[in-house]
Design a protein around this motif. Structure first.
Motif, PDB file in Angstrom:
ATOM      1  N   SER A  54     -10.334  16.056  72.423  1.00 47.01           N
ATOM      2  CA  SER A  54     -10.662  17.481  72.469  1.00 47.01           C
ATOM      3  C   SER A  54      -9.565  18.265  73.183  1.00 47.01           C
ATOM      4  O   SER A  54      -9.177  19.355  72.744  1.00 47.01           O
ATOM      5  N   ARG A  55      -9.028  17.717  74.258  1.00 49.76           N
ATOM      6  CA  ARG A  55      -7.953  18.377  74.999  1.00 49.76           C
ATOM      7  C   ARG A  55      -6.695  18.487  74.134  1.00 49.76           C
ATOM      8  O   ARG A  55      -6.064  19.542  74.061  1.00 49.76           O
ATOM      9  N   VAL A  56      -6.360  17.399  73.450  1.00 49.28           N
ATOM     10  CA  VAL A  56      -5.186  17.406  72.570  1.00 49.28           C
ATOM     11  C   VAL A  56      -5.392  18.393  71.421  1.00 49.28           C
ATOM     12  O   VAL A  56      -4.475  19.128  71.040  1.00 49.28           O
ATOM     13  N   GLN A  57      -6.602  18.450  70.899  1.00 46.42           N
ATOM     14  CA  GLN A  57      -6.901  19.371  69.797  1.00 46.42           C
ATOM     15  C   GLN A  57      -6.764  20.828  70.254  1.00 46.42           C
ATOM     16  O   GLN A  57      -6.231  21.664  69.523  1.00 46.42           O
ATOM     17  N   ARG A  58      -7.238  21.147  71.460  1.00 44.71           N
ATOM     18  CA  ARG A  58      -7.084  22.518  71.977  1.00 44.71           C
ATOM     19  C   ARG A  58      -5.608  22.868  72.137  1.00 44.71           C
ATOM     20  O   ARG A  58      -5.182  23.977  71.810  1.00 44.71           O
ATOM     21  N   ASP A  59      -4.813  21.917  72.625  1.00 45.29           N
ATOM     22  CA  ASP A  59      -3.380  22.162  72.790  1.00 45.29           C
ATOM     23  C   ASP A  59      -2.714  22.366  71.432  1.00 45.29           C
ATOM     24  O   ASP A  59      -1.892  23.270  71.267  1.00 45.29           O
ATOM     25  N   THR A  60      -3.074  21.552  70.455  1.00 45.43           N
ATOM     26  CA  THR A  60      -2.519  21.690  69.106  1.00 45.43           C
ATOM     27  C   THR A  60      -2.915  23.029  68.494  1.00 45.43           C
ATOM     28  O   THR A  60      -2.093  23.698  67.862  1.00 45.43           O
ATOM     29  N   GLN A  61      -4.158  23.441  68.692  1.00 45.01           N
ATOM     30  CA  GLN A  61      -4.622  24.730  68.159  1.00 45.01           C
ATOM     31  C   GLN A  61      -3.850  25.882  68.796  1.00 45.01           C
ATOM     32  O   GLN A  61      -3.474  26.833  68.113  1.00 45.01           O
ATOM     33  N   ARG A  62      -3.602  25.800  70.100  1.00 46.88           N
ATOM     34  CA  ARG A  62      -2.842  26.841  70.780  1.00 46.88           C
ATOM     35  C   ARG A  62      -1.426  26.917  70.230  1.00 46.88           C
ATOM     36  O   ARG A  62      -0.912  27.999  69.947  1.00 46.88           O
ATOM     37  N   ARG A  63      -0.810  25.757  70.038  1.00 51.73           N
ATOM     38  CA  ARG A  63       0.548  25.727  69.504  1.00 51.73           C
ATOM     39  C   ARG A  63       0.586  26.261  68.072  1.00 51.73           C
ATOM     40  O   ARG A  63       1.504  26.997  67.692  1.00 51.73           O
ATOM     41  N   LEU A  64      -0.419  25.923  67.271  1.00 53.58           N
ATOM     42  CA  LEU A  64      -0.495  26.416  65.901  1.00 53.58           C
ATOM     43  C   LEU A  64      -0.681  27.931  65.887  1.00 53.58           C
ATOM     44  O   LEU A  64      -0.032  28.635  65.105  1.00 53.58           O
ATOM     45  N   ASP A  65      -1.538  28.445  66.755  1.00 54.93           N
ATOM     46  CA  ASP A  65      -1.740  29.893  66.836  1.00 54.93           C
ATOM     47  C   ASP A  65      -0.452  30.607  67.224  1.00 54.93           C
ATOM     48  O   ASP A  65      -0.118  31.659  66.659  1.00 54.93           O
ATOM     49  N   ASP A  66       0.282  30.036  68.174  1.00 52.98           N
ATOM     50  CA  ASP A  66       1.570  30.622  68.568  1.00 52.98           C
ATOM     51  C   ASP A  66       2.557  30.607  67.408  1.00 52.98           C
ATOM     52  O   ASP A  66       3.288  31.577  67.183  1.00 52.98           O
ATOM     53  N   HIS A  67       2.572  29.522  66.656  1.00 51.39           N
ATOM     54  CA  HIS A  67       3.484  29.405  65.520  1.00 51.39           C
ATOM     55  C   HIS A  67       3.121  30.418  64.427  1.00 51.39           C
ATOM     56  O   HIS A  67       4.007  31.055  63.851  1.00 51.39           O
ATOM     57  N   ILE A  68       1.846  30.565  64.158  1.00 48.53           N
ATOM     58  CA  ILE A  68       1.407  31.524  63.139  1.00 48.53           C
ATOM     59  C   ILE A  68       1.773  32.938  63.563  1.00 48.53           C
ATOM     60  O   ILE A  68       2.244  33.742  62.747  1.00 48.53           O
ATOM     61  N   LYS A  69       1.579  33.260  64.824  1.00 45.69           N
ATOM     62  CA  LYS A  69       1.928  34.598  65.317  1.00 45.69           C
ATOM     63  C   LYS A  69       3.427  34.844  65.156  1.00 45.69           C
ATOM     64  O   LYS A  69       3.835  35.911  64.682  1.00 45.69           O
ATOM     65  N   LEU A  70       4.237  33.873  65.513  1.00 45.89           N
ATOM     66  CA  LEU A  70       5.683  34.020  65.383  1.00 45.89           C
ATOM     67  C   LEU A  70       6.087  34.165  63.920  1.00 45.89           C
ATOM     68  O   LEU A  70       6.924  35.011  63.575  1.00 45.89           O
ATOM     69  N   ASP A  71       5.483  33.381  63.047  1.00 44.15           N
ATOM     70  CA  ASP A  71       5.785  33.464  61.622  1.00 44.15           C
ATOM     71  C   ASP A  71       5.384  34.820  61.049  1.00 44.15           C
ATOM     72  O   ASP A  71       6.133  35.415  60.261  1.00 44.15           O
ATOM     73  N   ASP A  72       4.221  35.325  61.441  1.00 46.04           N
ATOM     74  CA  ASP A  72       3.785  36.644  60.978  1.00 46.04           C
ATOM     75  C   ASP A  72       4.732  37.738  61.458  1.00 46.04           C
ATOM     76  O   ASP A  72       5.041  38.677  60.718  1.00 46.04           O
ATOM     77  N   GLU A  73       5.195  37.631  62.694  1.00 42.57           N
ATOM     78  CA  GLU A  73       6.137  38.632  63.210  1.00 42.57           C
ATOM     79  C   GLU A  73       7.470  38.565  62.476  1.00 42.57           C
ATOM     80  O   GLU A  73       8.088  39.598  62.204  1.00 42.57           O
ATOM     81  N   ARG A  74       7.928  37.363  62.135  1.00 49.48           N
ATOM     82  CA  ARG A  74       9.163  37.236  61.349  1.00 49.48           C
ATOM     83  C   ARG A  74       8.997  37.877  59.971  1.00 49.48           C
ATOM     84  O   ARG A  74       9.904  38.529  59.468  1.00 49.48           O
ATOM     85  N   ASP A  75       7.839  37.659  59.369  1.00 48.25           N
ATOM     86  CA  ASP A  75       7.557  38.258  58.071  1.00 48.25           C
ATOM     87  C   ASP A  75       7.572  39.783  58.171  1.00 48.25           C
ATOM     88  O   ASP A  75       8.142  40.469  57.315  1.00 48.25           O
ATOM     89  N   ALA A  76       6.959  40.330  59.206  1.00 47.85           N
ATOM     90  CA  ALA A  76       6.968  41.782  59.413  1.00 47.85           C
ATOM     91  C   ALA A  76       8.391  42.280  59.662  1.00 47.85           C
ATOM     92  O   ALA A  76       8.773  43.354  59.176  1.00 47.85           O
ATOM     93  N   ASP A  77       9.179  41.504  60.391  1.00 43.78           N
ATOM     94  CA  ASP A  77      10.584  41.877  60.618  1.00 43.78           C
ATOM     95  C   ASP A  77      11.353  41.938  59.303  1.00 43.78           C
ATOM     96  O   ASP A  77      12.205  42.821  59.113  1.00 43.78           O
ATOM     97  N   MET A  78      11.042  41.010  58.397  1.00 39.09           N
ATOM     98  CA  MET A  78      11.724  41.028  57.087  1.00 39.09           C
ATOM     99  C   MET A  78      11.304  42.249  56.273  1.00 39.09           C
ATOM    100  O   MET A  78      12.139  42.879  55.623  1.00 39.09           O
TER     101      MET A  78
END
Length: 147
Positions: A54-78
């Protein structure tokens, strides 16, 4: 062994008392408490492993959320880069077709939708470019002088 002998021994009396407490409207459930205690002892390793997972899953979810946010911002920048480039071409009097305007207006729609959905995203860099593109499009549409 008959019922009297069973109750005469201490185990029968204990069984009867625990059963009555279980049935009584009091919120004390001794059988459930005993079963829970035994279950936690038996499953201690499994519970610890599930906590780790459960702890590893929460960490993975946080990292995935950060990655999605960064990807969305890159898309908006484009989107913003395309808008700024198109506006720059308009300012340099480079003519465009109606289809090119329609495409850039779709980019603007996507960019503005992202900005509305993400108010923390810095949006003030393309406001004037968007206004100029829409103004020029309206003029071209009125004059029918697209490329």
């Amino acid at each position: 062994m008959n019922i009297l002998e069973l109750f005469a021994s201490g185990s029968g009396l204990l069984f009867l008392v625990l059963s009555l407490v279980e049935i009584a409207p009091i919120k004390v459930n001794p059988w459930s408490a005993i079963a829970r205690a035994l279950g936690s002892v038996i499953n201690r390793d499994v519970i610890a492993r599930l906590d780790d997972i459960s702890r590893v899953q929460r960490d993975t979810q946080r990292r995935l959320d950060d990655h999605i946010k960064l990807d969305d911002e890159r898309d908006a920048d484009m989107h913003r880069a395309k808008i700024l480039r198109f506006n720059n071409e308009l300012l340099r009097d480079i003519p465009h077709t109606r289809e090119e305007f329609i495409e850039i207006l779709a980019e603007i729609d996507g960019y503005e939708a992202f900005c509305r959905a993400h108010p923390d995203y810095q949006n003030n860099r393309a406001v004037h470019a968007v206004a100029n593109i829409k103004r020029v499009y309206a003029e071209r549409l009125q004059k029918h002088d697209f490329l």
